[in-house]
Design a protein around this motif. Structure first.
Motif, PDB file in Angstrom:
ATOM      1  N   SER A 246      -5.050 -13.074   6.576  1.00 14.16           N
ATOM      2  CA  SER A 246      -5.310 -11.922   7.438  1.00 14.16           C
ATOM      3  C   SER A 246      -4.936 -10.628   6.752  1.00 14.16           C
ATOM      4  O   SER A 246      -4.048 -10.589   5.901  1.00 14.16           O
ATOM      5  CB  SER A 246      -4.538 -12.066   8.751  1.00 14.16           C
ATOM      6  OG  SER A 246      -3.145 -12.134   8.473  1.00 14.16           O
ATOM      7  N   LEU A 247      -5.607  -9.565   7.109  1.00 15.01           N
ATOM      8  CA  LEU A 247      -5.352  -8.231   6.594  1.00 15.01           C
ATOM      9  C   LEU A 247      -4.826  -7.350   7.712  1.00 15.01           C
ATOM     10  O   LEU A 247      -5.190  -7.531   8.884  1.00 15.01           O
ATOM     11  CB  LEU A 247      -6.634  -7.639   6.005  1.00 15.01           C
ATOM     12  CG  LEU A 247      -7.264  -8.416   4.848  1.00 15.01           C
ATOM     13  CD1 LEU A 247      -8.589  -7.771   4.445  1.00 15.01           C
ATOM     14  CD2 LEU A 247      -6.323  -8.478   3.661  1.00 15.01           C
TER      15      LEU A 247
ATOM     16  N   VAL B 291       3.563   1.672  -4.666  1.00 11.18           N
ATOM     17  CA  VAL B 291       4.521   0.579  -4.491  1.00 11.18           C
ATOM     18  C   VAL B 291       4.026  -0.454  -3.484  1.00 11.18           C
ATOM     19  O   VAL B 291       4.419  -1.624  -3.536  1.00 11.18           O
ATOM     20  CB  VAL B 291       5.923   1.106  -4.085  1.00 11.18           C
ATOM     21  CG1 VAL B 291       6.523   1.943  -5.196  1.00 11.18           C
ATOM     22  CG2 VAL B 291       5.868   1.883  -2.789  1.00 11.18           C
ATOM     23  N   VAL B 292       3.186  -0.048  -2.542  1.00 12.38           N
ATOM     24  CA  VAL B 292       2.575  -0.980  -1.585  1.00 12.38           C
ATOM     25  C   VAL B 292       1.079  -0.660  -1.539  1.00 12.38           C
ATOM     26  O   VAL B 292       0.590  -0.040  -0.576  1.00 12.38           O
ATOM     27  CB  VAL B 292       3.201  -0.871  -0.178  1.00 12.38           C
ATOM     28  CG1 VAL B 292       2.669  -1.994   0.722  1.00 12.38           C
ATOM     29  CG2 VAL B 292       4.717  -0.944  -0.245  1.00 12.38           C
ATOM     30  N   PRO B 293       0.329  -1.060  -2.547  1.00 11.74           N
ATOM     31  CA  PRO B 293      -1.086  -0.699  -2.585  1.00 11.74           C
ATOM     32  C   PRO B 293      -1.902  -1.508  -1.574  1.00 11.74           C
ATOM     33  O   PRO B 293      -1.532  -2.635  -1.238  1.00 11.74           O
ATOM     34  CB  PRO B 293      -1.494  -1.051  -4.016  1.00 11.74           C
ATOM     35  CG  PRO B 293      -0.561  -2.154  -4.400  1.00 11.74           C
ATOM     36  CD  PRO B 293       0.745  -1.842  -3.726  1.00 11.74           C
ATOM     37  N   PRO B 294      -3.003  -0.942  -1.074  1.00 11.25           N
ATOM     38  CA  PRO B 294      -3.867  -1.691  -0.157  1.00 11.25           C
ATOM     39  C   PRO B 294      -4.577  -2.820  -0.889  1.00 11.25           C
ATOM     40  O   PRO B 294      -4.858  -2.729  -2.092  1.00 11.25           O
ATOM     41  CB  PRO B 294      -4.839  -0.631   0.349  1.00 11.25           C
ATOM     42  CG  PRO B 294      -4.878   0.397  -0.722  1.00 11.25           C
ATOM     43  CD  PRO B 294      -3.501   0.419  -1.317  1.00 11.25           C
ATOM     44  N   THR B 295      -4.831  -3.886  -0.134  1.00 13.68           N
ATOM     45  CA  THR B 295      -5.569  -5.016  -0.705  1.00 13.68           C
ATOM     46  C   THR B 295      -7.067  -4.775  -0.666  1.00 13.68           C
ATOM     47  O   THR B 295      -7.808  -5.169  -1.558  1.00 13.68           O
ATOM     48  CB  THR B 295      -5.230  -6.297   0.081  1.00 13.68           C
ATOM     49  OG1 THR B 295      -3.824  -6.518   0.014  1.00 13.68           O
ATOM     50  CG2 THR B 295      -5.957  -7.510  -0.497  1.00 13.68           C
ATOM     51  N   ASP B 296      -7.511  -4.093   0.388  1.00 11.43           N
ATOM     52  CA  ASP B 296      -8.950  -3.886   0.578  1.00 11.43           C
ATOM     53  C   ASP B 296      -9.136  -2.665   1.458  1.00 11.43           C
ATOM     54  O   ASP B 296      -8.159  -2.049   1.931  1.00 11.43           O
ATOM     55  CB  ASP B 296      -9.556  -5.132   1.235  1.00 11.43           C
ATOM     56  CG  ASP B 296     -11.058  -5.254   1.033  1.00 11.43           C
ATOM     57  OD1 ASP B 296     -11.649  -4.317   0.452  1.00 11.43           O
ATOM     58  OD2 ASP B 296     -11.626  -6.266   1.462  1.00 11.43           O
ATOM     59  N   ARG B 297     -10.376  -2.335   1.701  1.00 10.11           N
ATOM     60  CA  ARG B 297     -10.723  -1.267   2.633  1.00 10.11           C
ATOM     61  C   ARG B 297     -11.882  -1.734   3.506  1.00 10.11           C
ATOM     62  O   ARG B 297     -12.716  -2.544   3.079  1.00 10.11           O
ATOM     63  CB  ARG B 297     -11.093   0.021   1.888  1.00 10.11           C
ATOM     64  CG  ARG B 297      -9.903   0.760   1.297  1.00 10.11           C
ATOM     65  CD  ARG B 297     -10.315   2.060   0.634  1.00 10.11           C
ATOM     66  NE  ARG B 297      -9.166   2.761   0.073  1.00 10.11           N
ATOM     67  CZ  ARG B 297      -8.449   3.680   0.709  1.00 10.11           C
ATOM     68  NH1 ARG B 297      -8.790   4.020   1.958  1.00 10.11           N
ATOM     69  NH2 ARG B 297      -7.432   4.263   0.128  1.00 10.11           N
TER      70      ARG B 297
ATOM     71  N   ALA C 172     -15.647   1.481   6.558  1.00  7.11           N
ATOM     72  CA  ALA C 172     -15.443   2.894   6.905  1.00  7.11           C
ATOM     73  C   ALA C 172     -14.387   3.558   6.015  1.00  7.11           C
ATOM     74  O   ALA C 172     -14.095   4.743   6.170  1.00  7.11           O
ATOM     75  CB  ALA C 172     -15.032   3.018   8.365  1.00  7.11           C
ATOM     76  N   GLY C 173     -13.773   2.777   5.095  1.00  6.13           N
ATOM     77  CA  GLY C 173     -12.800   3.343   4.174  1.00  6.13           C
ATOM     78  C   GLY C 173     -11.359   3.235   4.611  1.00  6.13           C
ATOM     79  O   GLY C 173     -10.468   3.774   3.945  1.00  6.13           O
ATOM     80  N   TYR C 174     -11.096   2.511   5.722  1.00 10.53           N
ATOM     81  CA  TYR C 174      -9.716   2.366   6.182  1.00 10.53           C
ATOM     82  C   TYR C 174      -8.975   1.353   5.311  1.00 10.53           C
ATOM     83  O   TYR C 174      -9.535   0.300   4.959  1.00 10.53           O
ATOM     84  CB  TYR C 174      -9.672   1.902   7.641  1.00 10.53           C
ATOM     85  CG  TYR C 174     -10.399   2.817   8.595  1.00 10.53           C
ATOM     86  CD1 TYR C 174     -10.365   4.196   8.434  1.00 10.53           C
ATOM     87  CD2 TYR C 174     -11.120   2.281   9.672  1.00 10.53           C
ATOM     88  CE1 TYR C 174     -11.030   5.024   9.311  1.00 10.53           C
ATOM     89  CE2 TYR C 174     -11.785   3.113  10.553  1.00 10.53           C
ATOM     90  CZ  TYR C 174     -11.740   4.480  10.369  1.00 10.53           C
ATOM     91  OH  TYR C 174     -12.404   5.302  11.229  1.00 10.53           O
ATOM     92  N   ARG C 175      -7.695   1.644   5.016  1.00 13.83           N
ATOM     93  CA  ARG C 175      -6.913   0.761   4.155  1.00 13.83           C
ATOM     94  C   ARG C 175      -6.489  -0.506   4.895  1.00 13.83           C
ATOM     95  O   ARG C 175      -6.080  -0.452   6.063  1.00 13.83           O
ATOM     96  CB  ARG C 175      -5.665   1.492   3.650  1.00 13.83           C
ATOM     97  CG  ARG C 175      -5.944   2.429   2.502  1.00 13.83           C
ATOM     98  CD  ARG C 175      -4.722   3.204   2.076  1.00 13.83           C
ATOM     99  NE  ARG C 175      -4.535   4.409   2.865  1.00 13.83           N
ATOM    100  CZ  ARG C 175      -3.772   5.438   2.495  1.00 13.83           C
ATOM    101  NH1 ARG C 175      -3.110   5.387   1.349  1.00 13.83           N
ATOM    102  NH2 ARG C 175      -3.661   6.500   3.254  1.00 13.83           N
ATOM    103  N   LEU C 176      -6.559  -1.620   4.173  1.00 10.86           N
ATOM    104  CA  LEU C 176      -6.126  -2.910   4.694  1.00 10.86           C
ATOM    105  C   LEU C 176      -5.134  -3.531   3.710  1.00 10.86           C
ATOM    106  O   LEU C 176      -5.283  -3.390   2.498  1.00 10.86           O
ATOM    107  CB  LEU C 176      -7.320  -3.841   4.893  1.00 10.86           C
ATOM    108  CG  LEU C 176      -8.353  -3.397   5.936  1.00 10.86           C
ATOM    109  CD1 LEU C 176      -9.566  -4.328   5.887  1.00 10.86           C
ATOM    110  CD2 LEU C 176      -7.749  -3.386   7.330  1.00 10.86           C
TER     111      LEU C 176
ATOM    112  N   ALA D 153       2.218  -7.625   1.864  1.00 10.43           N
ATOM    113  CA  ALA D 153       2.635  -6.253   2.139  1.00 10.43           C
ATOM    114  C   ALA D 153       3.925  -6.205   2.945  1.00 10.43           C
ATOM    115  O   ALA D 153       4.774  -5.336   2.726  1.00 10.43           O
ATOM    116  CB  ALA D 153       1.522  -5.496   2.864  1.00 10.43           C
ATOM    117  N   LEU D 154       4.090  -7.140   3.878  1.00 12.77           N
ATOM    118  CA  LEU D 154       5.313  -7.153   4.692  1.00 12.77           C
ATOM    119  C   LEU D 154       6.549  -7.381   3.811  1.00 12.77           C
ATOM    120  O   LEU D 154       7.570  -6.708   3.971  1.00 12.77           O
ATOM    121  CB  LEU D 154       5.226  -8.235   5.768  1.00 12.77           C
ATOM    122  CG  LEU D 154       4.326  -7.930   6.970  1.00 12.77           C
ATOM    123  CD1 LEU D 154       4.189  -9.164   7.847  1.00 12.77           C
ATOM    124  CD2 LEU D 154       4.891  -6.774   7.776  1.00 12.77           C
ATOM    125  N   ALA D 155       6.450  -8.336   2.868  1.00 11.84           N
ATOM    126  CA  ALA D 155       7.581  -8.618   1.989  1.00 11.84           C
ATOM    127  C   ALA D 155       7.859  -7.426   1.074  1.00 11.84           C
ATOM    128  O   ALA D 155       9.015  -7.054   0.840  1.00 11.84           O
ATOM    129  CB  ALA D 155       7.303  -9.872   1.162  1.00 11.84           C
TER     130      ALA D 155
END
Length: 331
Positions: free
Chosen positions: A23-24, A49-55, A58-62, A67-69
């Motif tokens: 899940s994203l 330091v916490v880069p997005p995995t995908d978008r 519409a360009g929203y970061r996922l 990411a939680l860790a």
């Protein structure tokens, strides 16, 4: 509405669903899960330091499951004062957490030591009602480096004894007794350093020490330099015999003190190459009183506290003998 918080879904099949190991999460979901603000997560994301995995289309970061860790580790390291560039190196496995911890523990040691020095200054200021000028001076004294502290003491010794025919052993003991604050000084040691730094810059104290040294030099010019070993033995005799008298409860102005005075005066007459008698004892009393500045004893007590040495015990002996010699001279 913010572009990263606008996208969310409660559908089990949406990218934000928590039911799938793949899940994203949107920034808004991460904020709810971690308790961090959206602004903080976005800033950490922008710094890498916490880069997005995908978008989303519409360009929203996922963000992926890791990411939680990563956010948990980043928050912990930030709370410990670690900067984001170093955190990024940790996350990218360029340096290890133990290496970071060691560096920052050392930095904290320096900060703690500095804070304790400042605390010592503030306590001294509060206790004596210092002026703004005195506060500034004391702050400078408290924050000197080890090398600067040694320079300050050496400058004091030079001002007190330079150009005088001082006993080399005595001068060596002065230069050997440098204040050396330990890595983790106690409050007592910090307070002692602040007081010592003030004392050695006191012009009246410096002048008094120099007068005593000049008097000693004049004596040596008249009767020659005494033998060093015999002088040490005489000092030990004074310390031991006056300790016995004080332990027995003998006051220096009592008749019971007379035998001690006679014994020690004879020892000192031999060391000084003089004949014991009223004239010698008057001369000896003058010498003792000329060098009897209680601040000199205080100087060595402060050095002892700073360096963790046993407190010097010669001053009580000298004071008792001087008082007893004075009393017998009046009798």
């Amino acid at each position: 509405m913010d572009d990263d918080t606008a996208y969310s879904s409660d559908s089990p099949d949406s990218p934000g669903s928590l039911g799938s190991p793949h899940s994203l999460h949107s920034i808004g979901e991460l904020a709810r899960l971690t308790g961090l603000t959206v602004r903080t997560i976005r800033f950490w994301s922008d710094t890498g330091v916490v880069p997005p995995t995908d978008r989303t289309p519409a360009g929203y970061r996922l963000y992926g499951p890791d990411a939680l860790a990563r956010l948990g580790l980043v928050r912990t390291l930030r709370d410990l004062g670690v900067g984001l560039p170093v955190i990024r190196q940790v996350l990218e496995r360029e340096i290890t957490v133990p290496e970071v911890a060691a560096v920052h523990a050392e930095a904290l040691d320096v900060q703690i030591r500095t804070l304790r020095l400042r605390q010592a200054v503030l306590r001294a200021v509060a206790g004596r009602g210092s002026t703004p000028e005195e506060l500034e001076l004391m702050h400078k004294l408290a924050t000197l480096s080890d090398q600067e502290r040694r320079r300050l003491i050496n400058e004091f010794i030079d001002s007190a004894f330079e150009g005088l025919d001082v006993d080399p052993d005595f001068l060596a003991s002065m230069r050997g007794g440098m204040p050396e604050l330990p890595e983790d000084p106690s409050q007592e040691q910090l307070d002692a350093w602040v007081e010592l730094a003030e004392l050695v810059q006191d012009e009246d104290f410096r002048a008094g020490i120099r007068r005593a040294a000049e008097d000693q030099t004049r004596v040596w010019q008249e009767s020659g330099r005494p033998d060093g070993e015999r002088t040490k033995r005489a000092a030990e005799a004074i310390k031991e015999r006056t300790a016995e008298a004080r332990k027995a409860g003998i006051e220096p102005d009592s008749p019971a003190a007379r035998p001690y005075v006679d014994e020690l005066a004879a020892v000192l007459a031999e060391v000084s190459r003089r004949e014991d008698g009223p004239e010698f004892r008057a001369w000896l009393l003058e010498r003792l009183e000329a060098g009897n500045d209680p601040r000199y004893g205080r100087y060595w007590r402060l050095i002892a506290v700073i360096n963790g040495w046993a407190l010097p015990d010669m001053e009580p002996a000298t004071q008792w003998f001087t008082a007893a010699l004075r009393a017998t001279a009046r009798a």
